[in-house]
Design a protein around this motif. Structure first.
Motif, PDB file in Angstrom:
ATOM      1  N   THR A  70       0.805  -1.227   0.000  1.00  0.00           N
ATOM      2  CA  THR A  70       0.000   0.000   0.000  1.00  0.00           C
ATOM      3  C   THR A  70       0.833   1.271   0.000  1.00  0.00           C
ATOM      4  N   ASP A  71       2.162   1.160   0.173  1.00  0.00           N
ATOM      5  CA  ASP A  71       3.026   2.347   0.220  1.00  0.00           C
ATOM      6  C   ASP A  71       3.437   2.738  -1.196  1.00  0.00           C
ATOM      7  N   THR A  72       2.646   3.603  -1.846  1.00  0.00           N
ATOM      8  CA  THR A  72       2.948   4.007  -3.216  1.00  0.00           C
ATOM      9  C   THR A  72       4.000   5.114  -3.280  1.00  0.00           C
ATOM     10  N   THR A  73       4.432   5.650  -2.131  1.00  0.00           N
ATOM     11  CA  THR A  73       5.490   6.669  -2.120  1.00  0.00           C
ATOM     12  C   THR A  73       6.867   6.002  -2.185  1.00  0.00           C
ATOM     13  N   ASN A  74       7.172   5.141  -1.211  1.00  0.00           N
ATOM     14  CA  ASN A  74       8.475   4.465  -1.173  1.00  0.00           C
ATOM     15  C   ASN A  74       8.501   3.182  -1.995  1.00  0.00           C
ATOM     16  N   LYS A  75       7.339   2.591  -2.222  1.00  0.00           N
ATOM     17  CA  LYS A  75       7.207   1.325  -2.958  1.00  0.00           C
ATOM     18  C   LYS A  75       8.147   0.262  -2.388  1.00  0.00           C
ATOM     19  N   ASP A  76       8.016   0.041  -1.056  1.00  0.00           N
ATOM     20  CA  ASP A  76       8.930  -0.871  -0.375  1.00  0.00           C
ATOM     21  C   ASP A  76       8.209  -1.913   0.476  1.00  0.00           C
ATOM     22  N   ASP A  77       6.987  -2.279   0.104  1.00  0.00           N
ATOM     23  CA  ASP A  77       6.248  -3.301   0.843  1.00  0.00           C
ATOM     24  C   ASP A  77       5.459  -4.157  -0.143  1.00  0.00           C
ATOM     25  N   GLY A  78       5.057  -5.340   0.302  1.00  0.00           N
ATOM     26  CA  GLY A  78       4.308  -6.212  -0.589  1.00  0.00           C
ATOM     27  C   GLY A  78       3.834  -7.482   0.079  1.00  0.00           C
ATOM     28  N   ASP A  79       3.021  -8.233  -0.639  1.00  0.00           N
ATOM     29  CA  ASP A  79       2.427  -9.488  -0.184  1.00  0.00           C
ATOM     30  C   ASP A  79       2.770 -10.591  -1.182  1.00  0.00           C
ATOM     31  N   ILE A  80       2.683 -11.845  -0.720  1.00  0.00           N
ATOM     32  CA  ILE A  80       2.792 -13.000  -1.607  1.00  0.00           C
ATOM     33  C   ILE A  80       1.475 -13.755  -1.514  1.00  0.00           C
ATOM     34  N   ILE A  81       0.898 -14.072  -2.661  1.00  0.00           N
ATOM     35  CA  ILE A  81      -0.402 -14.740  -2.714  1.00  0.00           C
ATOM     36  C   ILE A  81      -0.260 -16.034  -3.512  1.00  0.00           C
ATOM     37  N   PHE A  82      -0.772 -17.116  -2.949  1.00  0.00           N
ATOM     38  CA  PHE A  82      -0.781 -18.413  -3.616  1.00  0.00           C
ATOM     39  C   PHE A  82      -2.217 -18.715  -4.027  1.00  0.00           C
ATOM     40  N   ARG A  83      -2.402 -19.042  -5.305  1.00  0.00           N
ATOM     41  CA  ARG A  83      -3.751 -19.305  -5.817  1.00  0.00           C
ATOM     42  C   ARG A  83      -3.775 -20.644  -6.545  1.00  0.00           C
ATOM     43  N   THR A  84      -4.870 -21.370  -6.409  1.00  0.00           N
ATOM     44  CA  THR A  84      -5.085 -22.600  -7.165  1.00  0.00           C
ATOM     45  C   THR A  84      -6.480 -22.559  -7.755  1.00  0.00           C
ATOM     46  N   ALA A  85      -6.691 -23.396  -8.762  1.00  0.00           N
ATOM     47  CA  ALA A  85      -7.983 -23.409  -9.456  1.00  0.00           C
ATOM     48  C   ALA A  85      -8.830 -24.585  -9.001  1.00  0.00           C
ATOM     49  N   GLU A  86     -10.086 -24.296  -8.814  1.00  0.00           N
ATOM     50  CA  GLU A  86     -11.085 -25.333  -8.561  1.00  0.00           C
ATOM     51  C   GLU A  86     -12.197 -25.084  -9.562  1.00  0.00           C
ATOM     52  N   GLY A  87     -12.451 -26.074 -10.420  1.00  0.00           N
ATOM     53  CA  GLY A  87     -13.493 -25.907 -11.429  1.00  0.00           C
ATOM     54  C   GLY A  87     -13.166 -24.813 -12.439  1.00  0.00           C
ATOM     55  N   GLY A  88     -11.872 -24.577 -12.695  1.00  0.00           N
ATOM     56  CA  GLY A  88     -11.474 -23.608 -13.706  1.00  0.00           C
ATOM     57  C   GLY A  88     -11.322 -22.178 -13.229  1.00  0.00           C
ATOM     58  N   THR A  89     -11.579 -21.910 -11.950  1.00  0.00           N
ATOM     59  CA  THR A  89     -11.477 -20.545 -11.431  1.00  0.00           C
ATOM     60  C   THR A  89     -10.377 -20.455 -10.393  1.00  0.00           C
ATOM     61  N   LEU A  90      -9.377 -19.568 -10.634  1.00  0.00           N
ATOM     62  CA  LEU A  90      -8.305 -19.363  -9.661  1.00  0.00           C
ATOM     63  C   LEU A  90      -8.864 -18.668  -8.430  1.00  0.00           C
ATOM     64  N   GLY A  91      -8.498 -19.172  -7.260  1.00  0.00           N
ATOM     65  CA  GLY A  91      -8.907 -18.563  -5.998  1.00  0.00           C
ATOM     66  C   GLY A  91      -7.736 -18.496  -5.043  1.00  0.00           C
ATOM     67  N   THR A  92      -7.705 -17.472  -4.197  1.00  0.00           N
ATOM     68  CA  THR A  92      -6.630 -17.315  -3.222  1.00  0.00           C
ATOM     69  C   THR A  92      -6.734 -18.407  -2.170  1.00  0.00           C
ATOM     70  N   ARG A  93      -5.624 -19.133  -1.941  1.00  0.00           N
ATOM     71  CA  ARG A  93      -5.592 -20.214  -0.959  1.00  0.00           C
ATOM     72  C   ARG A  93      -4.711 -19.868   0.238  1.00  0.00           C
ATOM     73  N   MET A  94      -3.657 -19.024  -0.002  1.00  0.00           N
ATOM     74  CA  MET A  94      -2.793 -18.612   1.090  1.00  0.00           C
ATOM     75  C   MET A  94      -2.203 -17.244   0.769  1.00  0.00           C
ATOM     76  N   THR A  95      -2.113 -16.393   1.799  1.00  0.00           N
ATOM     77  CA  THR A  95      -1.526 -15.064   1.661  1.00  0.00           C
ATOM     78  C   THR A  95      -0.507 -14.858   2.768  1.00  0.00           C
ATOM     79  N   ILE A  96       0.642 -14.305   2.400  1.00  0.00           N
ATOM     80  CA  ILE A  96       1.630 -13.854   3.382  1.00  0.00           C
ATOM     81  C   ILE A  96       1.683 -12.343   3.245  1.00  0.00           C
ATOM     82  N   SER A  97       1.313 -11.632   4.308  1.00  0.00           N
ATOM     83  CA  SER A  97       1.241 -10.173   4.243  1.00  0.00           C
ATOM     84  C   SER A  97       2.611  -9.545   4.442  1.00  0.00           C
ATOM     85  N   GLN A  98       2.681  -8.255   4.155  1.00  0.00           N
ATOM     86  CA  GLN A  98       3.927  -7.503   4.352  1.00  0.00           C
ATOM     87  C   GLN A  98       4.378  -7.525   5.810  1.00  0.00           C
ATOM     88  N   ALA A  99       3.446  -7.743   6.739  1.00  0.00           N
ATOM     89  CA  ALA A  99       3.771  -7.800   8.168  1.00  0.00           C
ATOM     90  C   ALA A  99       4.151  -9.210   8.618  1.00  0.00           C
TER      91      ALA A  99
END
Length: 176
Positions: A70-99
């Motif tokens: 969310t820091d668009t000034t310094n652009k020094d943070d981020g998240d990692i998101i793992f997604r898998t598909a069930e029935g052809g639709t990708l969905g978020t299964r795990m998230t690791i936040s910047q914290a």
């Protein structure tokens, strides 16, 4: 222009095609690790800056997404998101936040929360208001019919509670 290896008409900047093997190896024979850097000049928060996507015959079945924070000034943070598909639709299964918070089986990581479920059982753990709570749903079909909760408060109190209808739990046992 685009570069093609194994194809006369590359569709993207680097297009590698092979009927037998399309593996890529990056090896450093010196005393340091090879580095693969993906760098995107994104202007908006929470947009993907890098993706690793797995496809099966052209259909996306899994993805690992590196997302701007969310820091668009310094652009020094981020998240990692793992997604898998069930029935052809990708969905978020795990998230690791910047914290460093992890959400598994749920979207978001506001509190630590893990959910696992089967046709007849669901387990949910969350950290809420200074207490860790574990919810067990032995009968997924009726949700609250047999709901149990174990709650551990920071001060050391542990309670074993049951849901008996209405809007709250009743304590079966409390240990101070």
């Amino acid at each position: 222009g685009n570069v093609g290896i194994g194809t006369a008409s590359p569709a993207v900047i680097l297009d590698i095609e092979s009927a037998t093997s399309s593996s890529v190896t990056i090896e450093n024979t010196g005393d340091s690790a090879p580095v693969l850097t993906l760098d995107a000049d994104r202007g908006s928060a929470t947009n993907a800056v890098a993706l690793f996507r797995g496809k099966w015959n052209g259909t996306s079945v899994a993805e690992m997404q590196f997302r701007a924070g969310t820091d668009t000034t310094n652009k020094d943070d981020g998240d990692i998101i793992f997604r898998t598909a069930e029935g052809g639709t990708l969905g978020t299964r795990m998230t690791i936040s910047q914290a460093g918070k992890v959400g598994i089986g749920v979207v978001g990581t506001e509190t630590f929360r893990v959910e696992a479920s089967s046709a007849s059982m669901r387990l949910q753990a969350s950290n809420s208001g200074g207490a860790v709570e574990f919810y067990m749903y032995p009968d997924q079909a009726s949700h609250n019919a047999d709901l149990r909760k174990i709650k551990v408060v920071n001060g050391g109190t542990m309670s074993f509670d049951s849901y008996r209808g209405g809007s709250s739990f009743e304590s079966d046992l409390t240990i101070d």
